[in-house]
Scaffold this active site. Structure first.
Site, mmCIF file in Angstrom:
data_model
loop_
_atom_site.group_PDB
_atom_site.id
_atom_site.type_symbol
_atom_site.label_atom_id
_atom_site.label_comp_id
_atom_site.label_asym_id
_atom_site.label_seq_id
_atom_site.Cartn_x
_atom_site.Cartn_y
_atom_site.Cartn_z
ATOM 1 N N GLY A 2 50.838 31.808 93.729
ATOM 2 C CA GLY A 2 52.072 31.989 94.480
ATOM 3 C C GLY A 2 52.860 33.204 94.023
ATOM 4 N N ASP B 160 41.844 37.088 88.620
ATOM 5 C CA ASP B 160 41.911 35.637 88.759
ATOM 6 C C ASP B 160 40.490 35.094 88.616
ATOM 7 O OD1 ASP B 160 44.365 33.762 90.330
ATOM 8 O OD2 ASP B 160 42.443 32.875 89.772
ATOM 9 N N ASN C 26 46.589 25.395 98.070
ATOM 10 C CA ASN C 26 47.243 26.630 97.592
ATOM 11 C C ASN C 26 48.006 27.346 98.706
ATOM 12 O OD1 ASN C 26 44.229 27.632 95.784
ATOM 13 N ND2 ASN C 26 45.893 26.291 95.115
ATOM 14 N N ARG D 31 51.848 28.348 99.706
ATOM 15 C CA ARG D 31 52.678 29.269 98.921
ATOM 16 C C ARG D 31 51.971 30.551 98.517
ATOM 17 N NH1 ARG D 31 50.369 25.559 95.780
ATOM 18 N NH2 ARG D 31 49.744 25.990 93.625
ATOM 19 N N ASN E 290 50.914 29.010 83.228
ATOM 20 C CA ASN E 290 50.960 28.196 82.014
ATOM 21 C C ASN E 290 51.430 29.025 80.827
ATOM 22 O OD1 ASN E 290 48.394 29.063 80.318
ATOM 23 N ND2 ASN E 290 47.906 29.120 82.501
ATOM 24 N N CYS F 84 61.557 39.567 73.647
ATOM 25 C CA CYS F 84 60.268 39.211 74.252
ATOM 26 C C CYS F 84 60.241 37.724 74.633
ATOM 27 C CB CYS F 84 59.098 39.624 73.361
ATOM 28 S SG CYS F 84 58.542 38.413 72.151
ATOM 29 N N CYS G 119 60.276 35.404 71.719
ATOM 30 C CA CYS G 119 61.618 35.278 71.101
ATOM 31 C C CYS G 119 62.365 34.091 71.713
ATOM 32 C CB CYS G 119 62.471 36.522 71.364
ATOM 33 S SG CYS G 119 62.014 38.017 70.491
ATOM 34 N N CYS H 15 52.125 22.768 88.647
ATOM 35 C CA CYS H 15 52.494 22.697 90.054
ATOM 36 C C CYS H 15 51.904 21.480 90.721
ATOM 37 C CB CYS H 15 51.984 23.923 90.790
ATOM 38 S SG CYS H 15 53.071 25.308 90.622
ATOM 39 N N CYS I 193 60.617 37.085 65.035
ATOM 40 C CA CYS I 193 59.645 36.742 66.080
ATOM 41 C C CYS I 193 58.244 37.150 65.634
ATOM 42 C CB CYS I 193 60.014 37.470 67.385
ATOM 43 S SG CYS I 193 58.785 37.294 68.689
HETATM 44 ZN ZN LIG Z 1 59.858 38.539 70.305
#
Ligand SMILES: [Zn+2]
Lengths: 274, 79
Positions: free
Chosen positions: A47, A68, A76, A79, A137, A178, A181, A195, A252
């Protein structure tokens, strides 16, 4: 992006195709030529990635690398705007390639069928001017974050679920906050992201993917403001659009002062695309 | 001392917004202070081109002339 982008000439067809962008004060012919010379990698063609790829191809990004591993499923299509009913069981890269080349022949599409993993991510993204996360994910998002920070490639990470979306842009050369972080301590289970189980309304990855596309364009042409050091949260159910300032964590593991990025620790399993 | 150049641009037959698009692309190739003389035949562009050039800070308007019933010329100086 290179200096010789200024030397190339737009043909009459391109002048017409991109006229509504050339008219814009911030883009013009100079910006359009720079877009045509740019290279963007889009990871995931669900999506988010479908939408981002559609607008970036339309905008005349000259080189799009699309990745992919999945096949188009009937569930699917509500969307994932690059995939049509006739494409069920087709590879998403193939389905996307057909639509994008037909959408804009100026756009060179390189497709990679497969999963993005610690072993291959650096070679896939290394020549990119910008990277788009279209995965669904946390482990893939973290991997994209870590690899892009390591190679100092700017990128945008977005998420979309139910009626909600979130998005952040990171510019490693400017040491902006980032993804790790902010979300470094959240685990895949705790995130509850899926989803298929949670559900998702088609427009939300469309909106977030559109914002991702424009983040890339703004970065490439150096105008406007990026979603750096802040996260945009969108709640379409109640029409709330909130920005939350986020700060770089000097400890971090990815972008901290003493970080030593090991992509093998980043994890990489990919579930179904949102 | 840089030399000031004069460039001609014929956009007869073009409609808005392409009249401005071609003007903008031509201006991008010039140096500051250079002149662009545009010939056009689409009446709304006689207002739209100068208006957009002003709004985007692209050029100063030197002159606007009606050459014939349906032909105009606009002279711009690139900023
Ligand atoms: Zn970071």
């Amino acid at each position: 992006m290179s200096k010789d982008s200024i030397k190339m000439e737009l043909n009459n067809n391109q002048i017409e195709r991109y006229s509504r962008q050339i008219v814009l004060k911030e883009i013009g012919g100079i910006g359009q030529k720079r877009l045509l010379k740019s290279k963007i990698t889009i990871i995931g063609l669900g999506g988010l990635g479908s939408t981002t790829a559609y607008y970036l191809a339309g905008a005349g990004i000259g080189n799009l690398k699309i990745i992919d591993f999945d096949y188009v499923d009937l569930s699917n299509i509500h969307r994932q705007i690059l995939h049509f009913t006739k494409d069920i069981n087709k590879k998403k890269t193939e389905s996307a390639f057909e639509k994008l080349t037909s959408l804009n022949p100026d756009c060179n599409i390189e497709k990679i069928d497969g999963k993005i993993v610690p072993k291959n991510i650096e070679s896939i993204i290394k020549n990119s001017d910008f990277v788009i996360d279209g995965s669904d994910n946390f482990s893939t998002k973290m991997l994209i974050n870590d690899a892009c920070v390591k190679l100092k490639i700017p990128f945008t990470i977005a998420g979309a679920l139910r009626y909600h979306g979130q998005i952040i842009t990171v510019v490693p050369k400017k040491k902006t906050t980032c993804y790790r972080c902010v979300f470094g301590n959240i685990t895949e289970e705790a995130s509850g992201m899926s989803c298929s189980q949670a559900g998702v309304i088609g427009v939300i990855p469309g909106i977030m993917g559109s914002i991702e596309a424009f983040e890339a364009i703004k970065y490439l042409l150096d105008f406007g403001e990026l979603l750096t050091n802040k996260i945009l949260f969108v709640d379409l159910l109640t029409n709330q659009y909130n920005y939350i300032n986020v700060f770089r964590d000097v400890e971090c593991l990815t972008c901290g002062d003493n970080s030593n990025i090991n992509l093998m620790d980043s994890g990489s399993e990919i579930n179904d695309k949102c | 001392m840089s030399q000031k150049n004069i460039t001609e641009l014929d956009i007869k037959g073009k409609l808005c917004p392409m009249t401005f698009v071609y003007t903008k692309l031509a201006l991008e190739k010039l140096k500051s202070g250079d002149t662009l003389n545009i010939t056009l035949d689409y009446p709304p562009a006689v207002e739209n081109i100068p208006e957009n050039c002003k709004r985007q800070g692209l050029a100063k308007i030197l002159d606007i002339k009606q050459l014939k019933d349906d032909i105009w010329s606009i002279s711009l100086e690139k900023i």
